[in-house]
Design a protein around this motif. Structure first.
Motif, PDB file in Angstrom:
ATOM      1  N   LYS A  95      31.354  28.880  31.114  1.00  0.00           N
ATOM      2  CA  LYS A  95      31.941  29.993  31.867  1.00  0.00           C
ATOM      3  C   LYS A  95      32.283  31.130  30.923  1.00  0.00           C
ATOM      4  N   LEU A  96      32.000  32.351  31.365  1.00  0.00           N
ATOM      5  CA  LEU A  96      32.330  33.538  30.570  1.00  0.00           C
ATOM      6  C   LEU A  96      33.702  34.072  30.961  1.00  0.00           C
TER       7      LEU A  96
ATOM      8  N   ASP B 240      35.522  40.429  45.414  1.00  0.00           N
ATOM      9  CA  ASP B 240      34.311  41.111  44.942  1.00  0.00           C
ATOM     10  C   ASP B 240      34.079  41.003  43.439  1.00  0.00           C
ATOM     11  N   HIS B 241      35.045  40.450  42.706  1.00  0.00           N
ATOM     12  CA  HIS B 241      34.944  40.246  41.257  1.00  0.00           C
ATOM     13  C   HIS B 241      34.707  41.545  40.490  1.00  0.00           C
ATOM     14  N   LYS B 242      35.243  42.620  40.999  1.00  0.00           N
ATOM     15  CA  LYS B 242      35.143  43.908  40.308  1.00  0.00           C
ATOM     16  C   LYS B 242      35.895  43.818  38.986  1.00  0.00           C
ATOM     17  N   LEU B 243      35.278  44.342  37.915  1.00  0.00           N
ATOM     18  CA  LEU B 243      35.932  44.316  36.606  1.00  0.00           C
ATOM     19  C   LEU B 243      37.068  45.324  36.583  1.00  0.00           C
TER      20      LEU B 243
ATOM     21  N   ARG C  83      40.250  36.302  33.190  1.00  0.00           N
ATOM     22  CA  ARG C  83      39.886  37.141  32.039  1.00  0.00           C
ATOM     23  C   ARG C  83      38.435  36.847  31.693  1.00  0.00           C
ATOM     24  N   GLY C  84      37.648  37.915  31.498  1.00  0.00           N
ATOM     25  CA  GLY C  84      36.255  37.748  31.117  1.00  0.00           C
ATOM     26  C   GLY C  84      35.320  38.282  32.181  1.00  0.00           C
ATOM     27  N   LEU C  85      34.097  37.798  32.160  1.00  0.00           N
ATOM     28  CA  LEU C  85      33.083  38.227  33.114  1.00  0.00           C
ATOM     29  C   LEU C  85      32.884  37.143  34.169  1.00  0.00           C
ATOM     30  N   PRO C  86      32.673  37.537  35.413  1.00  0.00           N
ATOM     31  CA  PRO C  86      32.561  36.541  36.486  1.00  0.00           C
ATOM     32  C   PRO C  86      31.195  35.859  36.538  1.00  0.00           C
ATOM     33  N   TYR C  87      30.775  35.281  35.424  1.00  0.00           N
ATOM     34  CA  TYR C  87      29.472  34.624  35.358  1.00  0.00           C
ATOM     35  C   TYR C  87      29.605  33.272  34.695  1.00  0.00           C
TER      36      TYR C  87
END
Length: 128
Positions: free
Chosen positions: A80-81, A105-108, A69-73
């Motif tokens: 961690k986000l 690919d960490h696509k949202l 859950r969140g952004l892959p950054y």
């Protein structure tokens, strides 16, 4: 004998009004505007972080397919986000080669989209 001296403005017990009134510190109007705008923006960002999901591999073992859950950054200092939402019993090795990018690919995605994709993988229903 000397006559009593008159008390000056700085002396105790003087009856003259203070020449320097206490000054209140004022917050600049621009700071108030920035604060009023920043609160909803930050709140919206925090809500957005909780509303998006992505699929990747668990960083602990580098192989298990996991929903985050969140952004892959990751920010400096290790902030961690994202957080781990749910794991699977499937490793990246079990994913057909043609579909591996879908899981790395960490696509949202929405929560339902991410969990359904992992469920299909676990049940062997993933189309090549």
């Amino acid at each position: 004998h000397r006559p009593p001296r008159a008390l000056g403005p700085g002396a105790r017990g003087g009856t003259e009004p203070r020449t320097k009134a206490r000054r209140r510190r004022r917050v600049p109007p621009a700071a108030i505007v920035v604060f009023v705008i920043a609160i909803p923006v930050i709140s919206g960002m925090l809500l957005a972080l909780r509303a998006v999901y992505f699929i990747g591999v668990d960083p602990d073992d580098g192989r298990t397919i996991t929903v985050f859950r969140g952004l892959p950054y990751e920010l400096p200092a290790g902030v961690k986000l994202y957080s781990r939402y749910g794991g699977s019993g499937v490793t990246i090795d079990a994913v057909p080669a043609a579909r591996r990018r879908t899981f790395t690919d960490h696509k949202l995605r929405t929560r339902d989209d991410a969990t359904e994709l992992v469920d299909e993988l676990e049940l062997g229903q993933l189309e090549p």
